[in-house]
Write an enzyme that holds these catalytic residues in place. Sequence first.
Site: not given
Length: 279
Positions: A141, A154
């Site tokens: 990501s 995250y």
Amino acid sequence: MQFTNQVILITGASNGIGRQLAVDLATRGAIVAGCGRSIPRLKEVLVEVRRASPRSAMIGCDVGDAEQVRGMMAKVLADYGRIDILINNAGVGMRQPFVDMPLETVEEIMRTNFLGAVYCAHEVLPSMIARGAGHIVNISSGAGKIGTLNMAAYCGSKFAMNGWSESLYYELKPLGVNVSIICPGPVQTEFNRDFRDSEPKSPAKLIVTTEAVCREVIKAIEKNKFEVILPRWLALLCAFKRHMPNLFRHLAQRRFDSYVSRIAPTPRGSRMTGTDGMD
Ligand SMILES: NC(=O)c1ccc[n+]([C@@H]2O[C@H](COP(=O)([O-])OP(=O)(O)OC[C@H]3O[C@@H](n4cnc5c(N)ncnc54)[C@H](OP(=O)(O)O)[C@@H]3O)[C@@H](O)[C@H]2O)c1
């Protein structure tokens, strides 16, 4: 035609990017083995995938459970004889100040996003190395390149994935196994449905579609690229951070500052520490 009869294992194939990848790769002739936890959704995807690739299969598996991963890999290797490409895509996310996030949630994020990929790679690599061929694609990501407010767990999972992938790249290249990481900006999937409208919102220029992510994954495999960052605006931001880290952090802090919660976190109750109650 590069994907014809290639056996491709995709984790998190029941939804979002993984589902799109399963359909796109099946359409290109690959035999897709997908996994996820939701059996009804996997059944739906299987119907779609088998229209293009009748030998494909979907398997219920929680990638955060090493035993389940072992069972899934054994089944896929027994059924198809090999796995040519592993796409570690399964992931979960949550936007919340770190101090308010229960440790169980932090652990779930790390277990799914990072350890899930580690378990899958650990199981599949001996057979890839024995054949001197294979490709591991890790769906990371932009949050694995740039720390983002209220996404500490995250970001931790995706930074871990990136460091692990870079190290694996050096270790595996001489053995004939390729490694790629794909770092997309925000994608509108179920993943961020609950927090995509919370502040600070992602700038529109950084948002990408599942179709665009899949195109880049396919290109990364075909051209054997190590790292892909998309969209271009995100790649530019990453380059800015790499070249001027202090200025980048200063500007990011200015943007995020007004969204930092000044309220003291709620006490997490009467958790025992190692010395409590030992008088
Ligand atoms: N959406 C974004 O903004 C964005 C941006 C950059 C990167 N990514 C990354 O892209 C990947 C896919 O995300 P997405 O946007 O497609 O999300 P999604 O639509 O929520 O899909 C996530 C997939 O992961 C599976 N999954 C979750 N936990 C799992 C577990 N423990 N074991 C097995 N499968 C599991 C889900 O299946 P079940 O629920 O059936 O288990 C689902 O198929 C993730 O790694 C995410 O971090 C997403």
